[in-house]
Design a protein around this motif. Structure first.
Motif, PDB file in Angstrom:
ATOM      1  N   LEU A  86      17.683  -6.148  -6.163  1.00 39.96           N
ATOM      2  CA  LEU A  86      17.327  -4.901  -6.819  1.00 39.96           C
ATOM      3  C   LEU A  86      18.568  -4.266  -7.448  1.00 39.96           C
ATOM      4  N   ARG A  87      18.355  -3.527  -8.529  1.00 42.88           N
ATOM      5  CA  ARG A  87      19.469  -2.751  -9.077  1.00 42.88           C
ATOM      6  C   ARG A  87      19.942  -1.772  -8.009  1.00 42.88           C
ATOM      7  N   PRO A  88      21.259  -1.546  -7.870  1.00 38.12           N
ATOM      8  CA  PRO A  88      21.778  -0.720  -6.775  1.00 38.12           C
ATOM      9  C   PRO A  88      21.107   0.637  -6.657  1.00 38.12           C
ATOM     10  N   GLU A  89      20.847   1.299  -7.784  1.00 37.58           N
ATOM     11  CA  GLU A  89      20.243   2.631  -7.724  1.00 37.58           C
ATOM     12  C   GLU A  89      18.790   2.553  -7.259  1.00 37.58           C
ATOM     13  N   GLY A 147       0.772  -1.228   0.000  1.00 38.92           N
ATOM     14  CA  GLY A 147       0.000   0.000   0.000  1.00 38.92           C
ATOM     15  C   GLY A 147       0.803   1.277   0.000  1.00 38.92           C
ATOM     16  N   SER A 148       2.120   1.190  -0.167  1.00 40.73           N
ATOM     17  CA  SER A 148       2.947   2.400  -0.155  1.00 40.73           C
ATOM     18  C   SER A 148       2.976   3.101  -1.510  1.00 40.73           C
ATOM     19  N   GLY A 149       2.369   2.468  -2.514  1.00 40.96           N
ATOM     20  CA  GLY A 149       2.471   2.990  -3.874  1.00 40.96           C
ATOM     21  C   GLY A 149       3.567   2.306  -4.650  1.00 40.96           C
ATOM     22  N   VAL A 150       4.381   1.496  -3.961  1.00 38.49           N
ATOM     23  CA  VAL A 150       5.419   0.684  -4.598  1.00 38.49           C
ATOM     24  C   VAL A 150       5.065  -0.780  -4.318  1.00 38.49           C
ATOM     25  N   GLY A 151       5.033  -1.601  -5.350  1.00 39.69           N
ATOM     26  CA  GLY A 151       4.621  -2.982  -5.132  1.00 39.69           C
ATOM     27  C   GLY A 151       3.107  -3.094  -5.085  1.00 39.69           C
ATOM     28  N   LEU A 210      14.737   3.296  -2.947  1.00 38.54           N
ATOM     29  CA  LEU A 210      13.626   2.763  -2.172  1.00 38.54           C
ATOM     30  C   LEU A 210      13.889   2.852  -0.669  1.00 38.54           C
ATOM     31  N   VAL A 211      15.110   2.507  -0.275  1.00 35.50           N
ATOM     32  CA  VAL A 211      15.445   2.593   1.150  1.00 35.50           C
ATOM     33  C   VAL A 211      15.383   4.043   1.623  1.00 35.50           C
ATOM     34  N   ALA A 212      15.842   4.983   0.766  1.00 35.39           N
ATOM     35  CA  ALA A 212      15.814   6.391   1.149  1.00 35.39           C
ATOM     36  C   ALA A 212      14.384   6.893   1.349  1.00 35.39           C
ATOM     37  N   VAL A 213      13.455   6.420   0.526  1.00 32.11           N
ATOM     38  CA  VAL A 213      12.073   6.893   0.587  1.00 32.11           C
ATOM     39  C   VAL A 213      11.240   6.108   1.596  1.00 32.11           C
ATOM     40  N   LEU A 214      11.413   4.779   1.618  1.00 32.34           N
ATOM     41  CA  LEU A 214      10.530   3.917   2.405  1.00 32.34           C
ATOM     42  C   LEU A 214      11.139   3.472   3.731  1.00 32.34           C
ATOM     43  N   GLY A 215      12.456   3.603   3.859  1.00 32.16           N
ATOM     44  CA  GLY A 215      13.130   3.117   5.054  1.00 32.16           C
ATOM     45  C   GLY A 215      13.539   1.660   4.904  1.00 32.16           C
TER      46      GLY A 215
END
Length: 310
Positions: A223-226, A153-157, A231-236
């Protein structure tokens, strides 16, 4: 390069797919029991309807696709498109739903439209993978177990409604409770689930130990490194759609997963799809994935023989 080692190949020589599977149903069943994988090649089919009729001859009682991890469309009763990821994406090796509390024992893939280039569905004997993974890695993941963390539900996945095929939170709560998952409803109508599971399994018929998990597919290093960094920067760290940790919640080192990925690469078998190919595999003996491709590519899949984690 085509490598069909260990896969039974039956040549239909232009026969209709439905009558061929009806006449050879016992031979196909015996081939799956012996080798875990059979490819029927050279048949003629009229599309999804013939695939569905062939499945009935092969004893398929198609399963619903619940606790989904990838986007698919149901095109007929129990017949789905293969994962609808962009053509440029590679899908790593995995046994269907090995992260879940229940999974299909058999899968059938049908090539309705082959890709122009690429697009193979490589498969890998997961008993050979277990032998090929470094002993210290096997010991570590077997002793510590795995922890699958999924966010919806985050908009990703996937949204939880798509993943669990319901609009009801109560239905999701019941499903999670009955299947042994922990779950937490978060802000903005988001859901997080956590499941503890072993990294290995024993085949219910052969008694053989198997590498049976979603470590390679769900780990952040796939996941591709970028993309991973963004994703980690935005979602934690704990907010990615799919992640897998050691059972105690500590991160699994990238190099550990790289060793497993290397074992899959060494044991993998692949072939180029041809029009109207039908492949049946034992989902606990062979993993599968997908190459990147160009062209239209349409491969359908059906699942049967539900197995529940004991």
């Amino acid at each position: 390069m085509n490598d069909l080692t260990g896969i039974s190949v039956l040549e239909a020589d232009g026969a209709g797919l439905e009558p061929f599977t009806r006449r050879h149903a016992q031979q196909i069943e015996e081939a799956v029991a012996e080798n875990g994988a059979v490819l029927i090649r050279g048949a003629r089919a009229e599309g999804t309807e013939d695939f569905g009729r062939a499945l009935k001859h092969l004893g398929f009682a198609p399963l619903a696709y619940t606790e989904r991890s990838t986007p698919r469309s149901e095109v007929d009763d129990g017949v789905f498109t293969s994962t609808e990821y962009p053509a440029r994406e590679v899908i790593p090796q995995h046994c269907e739903s090995s992260y879940a509390g229940a999974w299909p024992g058999r899968l059938a893939f049908f090539c309705a439209v082959p890709a122009r280039t690429g697009g193979a569905t490589p498969i890998t004997d997961v008993s050979k993978v277990l032998d090929a993974v470094p002993a210290e890695v096997v010991e570590s993941v077997e002793r510590r177990g795995l922890r699958y963390v999924r966010n919806y539900g985050s908009g990703v996945g996937l949204d939880w409604r798509d993943a669990f095929q319901t609009d009801s939170r109560d239905d999701v709560n019941r499903f999670c409770a009955q299947s042994g998952m922990e779950w937490e409803w978060l802000e903005d109508d988001c859901l997080r689930t956590t499941r503890h599971a072993p990294a290995l399994a024993v085949h219910p018929r052969t008694g053989r130990r198997l590498w049976f998990n979603h470590l390679v597919l769900f780990h952040q290093s796939s996941l591709r490194p970028e993309v991973r960094e963004a994703l980690v920067a935005v979602l934690g760290e704990d907010g990615l759609p799919n992640d897998v940790l050691f059972g105690d919640g500590s991160p699994i080192p990238d190099e550990t997963v790289a060793a497993v990925r290397s074992a899959f690469d060494r044991c993998q078998r692949r072939f180029d799809w041809e029009l109207h190919d039908l492949m049946v595999i034992d989902n606990m003996r062979w993993s599968h994935g997908r190459e990147a491709f160009t062209g239209e590519r349409r491969v359908l899949v059906s699942m049967t023989d539900l197995i529940t984690r004991s």
